[in-house]
Every structure is written in C-alpha cells, then in structure tokens.
Design a protein around this motif. Structure first.
Motif, short mmCIF file in Angstrom:
data_model
loop_
_atom_site.label_atom_id
_atom_site.label_comp_id
_atom_site.label_asym_id
_atom_site.label_seq_id
_atom_site.Cartn_x
_atom_site.Cartn_y
_atom_site.Cartn_z
N CYS A 1 0.83 -1.21 0.00
CA CYS A 1 0.00 0.00 0.00
C CYS A 1 0.86 1.26 0.00
N PHE A 2 1.98 1.22 0.71
CA PHE A 2 2.88 2.37 0.76
C PHE A 2 3.52 2.61 -0.61
N ALA A 3 4.03 1.56 -1.21
CA ALA A 3 4.67 1.69 -2.53
C ALA A 3 3.66 2.18 -3.57
N LEU A 4 2.45 1.63 -3.55
CA LEU A 4 1.43 2.06 -4.50
C LEU A 4 1.04 3.52 -4.28
N SER A 5 0.91 3.91 -3.04
CA SER A 5 0.53 5.29 -2.72
C SER A 5 1.56 6.29 -3.21
N ILE A 6 2.83 6.03 -2.93
CA ILE A 6 3.90 6.94 -3.35
C ILE A 6 4.02 6.94 -4.87
N LEU B 1 4.49 -3.78 -15.60
CA LEU B 1 3.92 -3.08 -14.45
C LEU B 1 2.41 -2.95 -14.60
N HIS B 2 1.96 -2.54 -15.78
CA HIS B 2 0.52 -2.39 -16.03
C HIS B 2 -0.21 -3.71 -15.83
N LYS B 3 0.37 -4.78 -16.32
CA LYS B 3 -0.25 -6.11 -16.18
C LYS B 3 -0.35 -6.49 -14.70
N ALA B 4 0.72 -6.25 -13.95
CA ALA B 4 0.71 -6.56 -12.51
C ALA B 4 -0.33 -5.71 -11.78
N LEU B 5 -0.39 -4.43 -12.09
CA LEU B 5 -1.37 -3.55 -11.44
C LEU B 5 -2.79 -3.93 -11.81
N THR B 6 -3.00 -4.36 -13.03
CA THR B 6 -4.33 -4.81 -13.46
C THR B 6 -4.74 -6.04 -12.64
N VAL C 1 -3.68 -6.66 -9.58
CA VAL C 1 -3.96 -6.14 -8.24
C VAL C 1 -5.38 -5.56 -8.20
N ILE C 2 -5.72 -4.79 -9.20
CA ILE C 2 -7.07 -4.20 -9.26
C ILE C 2 -8.13 -5.29 -9.27
N ALA C 3 -7.95 -6.30 -10.12
CA ALA C 3 -8.92 -7.40 -10.20
C ALA C 3 -9.03 -8.12 -8.86
N ALA C 4 -7.91 -8.35 -8.20
CA ALA C 4 -7.93 -9.03 -6.90
C ALA C 4 -8.68 -8.21 -5.87
N THR C 5 -8.49 -6.90 -5.86
CA THR C 5 -9.15 -6.06 -4.87
C THR C 5 -10.65 -5.95 -5.17
N GLU C 6 -11.02 -6.06 -6.41
CA GLU C 6 -12.45 -6.00 -6.76
C GLU C 6 -13.17 -7.29 -6.40
N ARG C 7 -12.43 -8.40 -6.31
CA ARG C 7 -13.01 -9.69 -5.92
C ARG C 7 -13.14 -9.79 -4.42
N THR C 8 -12.32 -9.07 -3.68
CA THR C 8 -12.27 -9.16 -2.23
C THR C 8 -13.45 -8.39 -1.63
N PRO C 9 -14.24 -9.08 -0.78
CA PRO C 9 -15.39 -8.39 -0.18
C PRO C 9 -15.00 -7.34 0.83
#
Length: 151
Positions: free
Chosen positions: A19-24, A136-141, A143-151
């Motif tokens: 979260c820190f790395a993504l935020s910065i 990087l884009h593929k990895a972030l995509t 991450v986004i998909a994983a967070t959208e699946r997480t309730p």
C-alpha cells in the motif's frame, strides 16, 4: 538502527508495504502528468474522463463512472467542470430520459490530437522501457482485479 534481517522479518516495516509503494508511486506518477496537462486546462482526473470519452463517446454517466471506477457523485463535478470549459456536453438520453449522456464537443474531440503527446512524454520522464511499463501495467491490473473480488 534496524538491521537488514529485522527488515526482512518485520511484516510491518513501512518499506515492505504494498500500500505504501502504490501510494507513493501513484502520487509521483500523477505529479508527472500535471505540467503536461496544464496547457490543456485539465487535471489528472479530468484527463481520465477525457481518455474514456475519446475512446467511446457518447457514454452515459453511469457507464463512464463504471469505466473509471468512480461513484457518480464523484464524477459529476468533473463533468460539470469539463462542460464549463467547453470540452463535453451533458444531456438527457433520447432513448432513456433517466440516463444522462456525455458527449464530446468539437473542442473536446480536437483536444485528443494534443493529448497524443502525453503518453510518450510520460514514458520519457519515467525513464523506463515500454516493456517494463507493460509488465507493471499487467501486474497492477491483476492487483485491481484481486481487490475487486475481495469483499
């Protein structure tokens, strides 16, 4: 002083937090866009709206909010500002009066030509290869998909 071993062993070390790395990274990348967008009279969130519209206009506010992962209440002020500077129009959809349609004005559509300079300028400023950015884009995509699946 914290040793390298402690750093590896400490699950709460700030430097280890995704979260820190993504935020910065997010804050710094958006800052790279600021001087590129200023001549177009756009903020980064407005630029994202324009990117969506350049790709698929006209769009309903609902569809646009879904594409950008924004709440309609967050999107509304962006659209009002873009309308006030003459880049978009909002009007009731003739097929469904409940829907608000967003279209590009002639000025907004023409702005796309100027925006074509932005991606290569960002790549240059990042000093990364296209291949690195694609990974990087593929990895972030993912991450986004994983967070959208997480309730």
């Amino acid at each position: 002083m914290i040793s390298a071993q402690t750093f590896r062993d400490d699950p709460l070390a700030l430097e280890r937090q995704v979260c820190f790395a993504l935020s910065i990274a997010s804050r710094n990348v958006v800052a790279l866009y600021r001087p590129l967008l200023e001549p177009m009279n756009l903020t980064h969130p407005q630029y994202l709206v324009m990117l969506a519209l350049w790709g698929k206009a006209p769009l309903s506010v609902k569809a646009l909010a879904r594409m950008l992962s924004l709440e309609p209440a967050t999107l509304s002020p962006l659209l009002k500002r873009l309308e006030s500077i003459g880049y978009v129009n909002r009007s009731r959809d003739t097929a469904d009066e409940r829907q608000l349609a967003v279209t590009l004005t002639e000025t907004g559509a023409a702005l796309r030509e100027q925006a074509l300079k932005i991606p290569p300028a960002v790549v240059e400023r990042l000093g990364m290869t296209l291949e690195e950015l694609e990974v990087l884009h593929k990895a972030l995509t993912r991450v986004i998909a994983a967070t959208e699946r997480t309730p």
